[in-house]
Design an enzyme around this catalytic site. Sequence first.
Site, PDB file in Angstrom:
ATOM      1  N   GLY A  80     -32.030  -6.169  28.587  1.00 62.50           N
ATOM      2  CA  GLY A  80     -33.407  -5.881  28.930  1.00 62.50           C
ATOM      3  C   GLY A  80     -34.311  -6.062  27.729  1.00 62.50           C
ATOM      4  O   GLY A  80     -34.050  -6.889  26.851  1.00 62.50           O
ATOM      5  N   ILE A  82     -34.936  -4.193  25.045  1.00 63.97           N
ATOM      6  CA  ILE A  82     -34.358  -3.923  23.729  1.00 63.97           C
ATOM      7  C   ILE A  82     -33.306  -4.968  23.387  1.00 63.97           C
ATOM      8  O   ILE A  82     -33.254  -5.474  22.260  1.00 63.97           O
ATOM      9  CB  ILE A  82     -33.767  -2.503  23.673  1.00 63.97           C
ATOM     10  CG1 ILE A  82     -34.870  -1.468  23.893  1.00 63.97           C
ATOM     11  CG2 ILE A  82     -33.078  -2.258  22.333  1.00 63.97           C
ATOM     12  CD1 ILE A  82     -34.360  -0.044  24.025  1.00 63.97           C
ATOM     13  N   THR A 156     -27.344   2.215  20.737  1.00 68.18           N
ATOM     14  CA  THR A 156     -28.612   2.940  20.710  1.00 68.18           C
ATOM     15  C   THR A 156     -29.052   3.231  22.139  1.00 68.18           C
ATOM     16  O   THR A 156     -30.241   3.409  22.406  1.00 68.18           O
ATOM     17  CB  THR A 156     -29.703   2.129  19.984  1.00 68.18           C
ATOM     18  OG1 THR A 156     -29.793   0.815  20.575  1.00 68.18           O
ATOM     19  CG2 THR A 156     -29.384   1.986  18.507  1.00 68.18           C
ATOM     20  N   SER A 157     -28.085   3.270  23.070  1.00 66.94           N
ATOM     21  CA  SER A 157     -28.420   3.487  24.480  1.00 66.94           C
ATOM     22  C   SER A 157     -28.274   4.962  24.831  1.00 66.94           C
ATOM     23  O   SER A 157     -29.203   5.746  24.612  1.00 66.94           O
ATOM     24  CB  SER A 157     -27.564   2.606  25.383  1.00 66.94           C
ATOM     25  OG  SER A 157     -26.173   2.857  25.199  1.00 66.94           O
ATOM     26  N   GLU A 187     -25.737  16.102  22.842  1.00 71.29           N
ATOM     27  CA  GLU A 187     -26.941  16.127  22.013  1.00 71.29           C
ATOM     28  C   GLU A 187     -27.798  17.326  22.394  1.00 71.29           C
ATOM     29  O   GLU A 187     -27.963  17.593  23.583  1.00 71.29           O
ATOM     30  CB  GLU A 187     -27.760  14.849  22.204  1.00 71.29           C
ATOM     31  CG  GLU A 187     -27.064  13.583  21.758  1.00 71.29           C
ATOM     32  CD  GLU A 187     -27.942  12.341  21.914  1.00 71.29           C
ATOM     33  OE1 GLU A 187     -29.110  12.484  22.352  1.00 71.29           O
ATOM     34  OE2 GLU A 187     -27.464  11.236  21.620  1.00 71.29           O
ATOM     35  N   HIS A 207     -30.165  10.256  16.985  1.00 69.24           N
ATOM     36  CA  HIS A 207     -30.990   9.735  18.072  1.00 69.24           C
ATOM     37  C   HIS A 207     -32.425   9.500  17.612  1.00 69.24           C
ATOM     38  O   HIS A 207     -33.378  10.102  18.120  1.00 69.24           O
ATOM     39  CB  HIS A 207     -30.964  10.687  19.268  1.00 69.24           C
ATOM     40  CG  HIS A 207     -31.265  10.001  20.572  1.00 69.24           C
ATOM     41  ND1 HIS A 207     -30.751  10.408  21.771  1.00 69.24           N
ATOM     42  CD2 HIS A 207     -32.041   8.921  20.870  1.00 69.24           C
ATOM     43  CE1 HIS A 207     -31.175   9.635  22.743  1.00 69.24           C
ATOM     44  NE2 HIS A 207     -31.978   8.715  22.224  1.00 69.24           N
TER      45      HIS A 207
END
Length: 253
Positions: A80, A82, A156-157, A187, A207
């Site tokens: 997509g 990114i 980084t997803s 998280e 994050h």
Amino acid sequence: MGFDNVDRAAAAERGVVVTHTPRVLAETTADLTFALILAARRRLGAASASLADGAWGLFRMHDYLGQDVHGATLGLVGYGQIGRAVARRAHGFGMRVIHHDPYAPDDDLSTSVGLAALLADSDVVSLHVPLTDETRHLISARELAAMKPTATLVSTSRGGVIDEAALLDAVREGRLHSAGLDVFEREPMGTELSPLVAEPNVITLPHIGSATEATRAAMVDLAVDNILDVLAERPARTPLPGTPAVAGAPVGG
């Protein structure tokens, strides 16, 4: 941008508008993705820690050896906004780029391939998919075993896309060269850290993919614009897919 913590079906049923902030953080997150690629491939975390510990001694040819980024093959899982932004950066490093995304054909930046082919062929695998029932633990022990032992896994997803226990085993046993993670299954961590944080060949961050002054300001601006639209009974600018754009309206209304 992600919305895996939102029950969209419940929001739609109740006519609740839920918005997010797409399209404003792709370039910034791509920057961080490439930073993780460079740091993990070149073992910058381990080298920096060694320097801080006072362990830098006489020059030795085998110290701090990493893997090249230039000329390597980058495999993007998810293609997509990114993913495409990362592909553009990769071309500046002379990388060959391939991707796996059933909704994204070949383009001038990348060639579409199956997931098995991507895992086997890539020197760097970078994850850019949302967390869904289909993508949870998309990268598990089987997929890690299909990767090159000299490869790097970057995400980084969302943390849940990777089976962290399987990743830890692969790195510790030398079946995977390195990893770079900005996201985790749990998280925030607080003081109970994931064991991946202590691994010298894993670069870990809290994050911060969108954490620049300009991008966070753009995210806030878009969030406020959505709030003002909803309060004025106008359609929200960026409602979550599958949720109403106007409070109390049916989905798509």
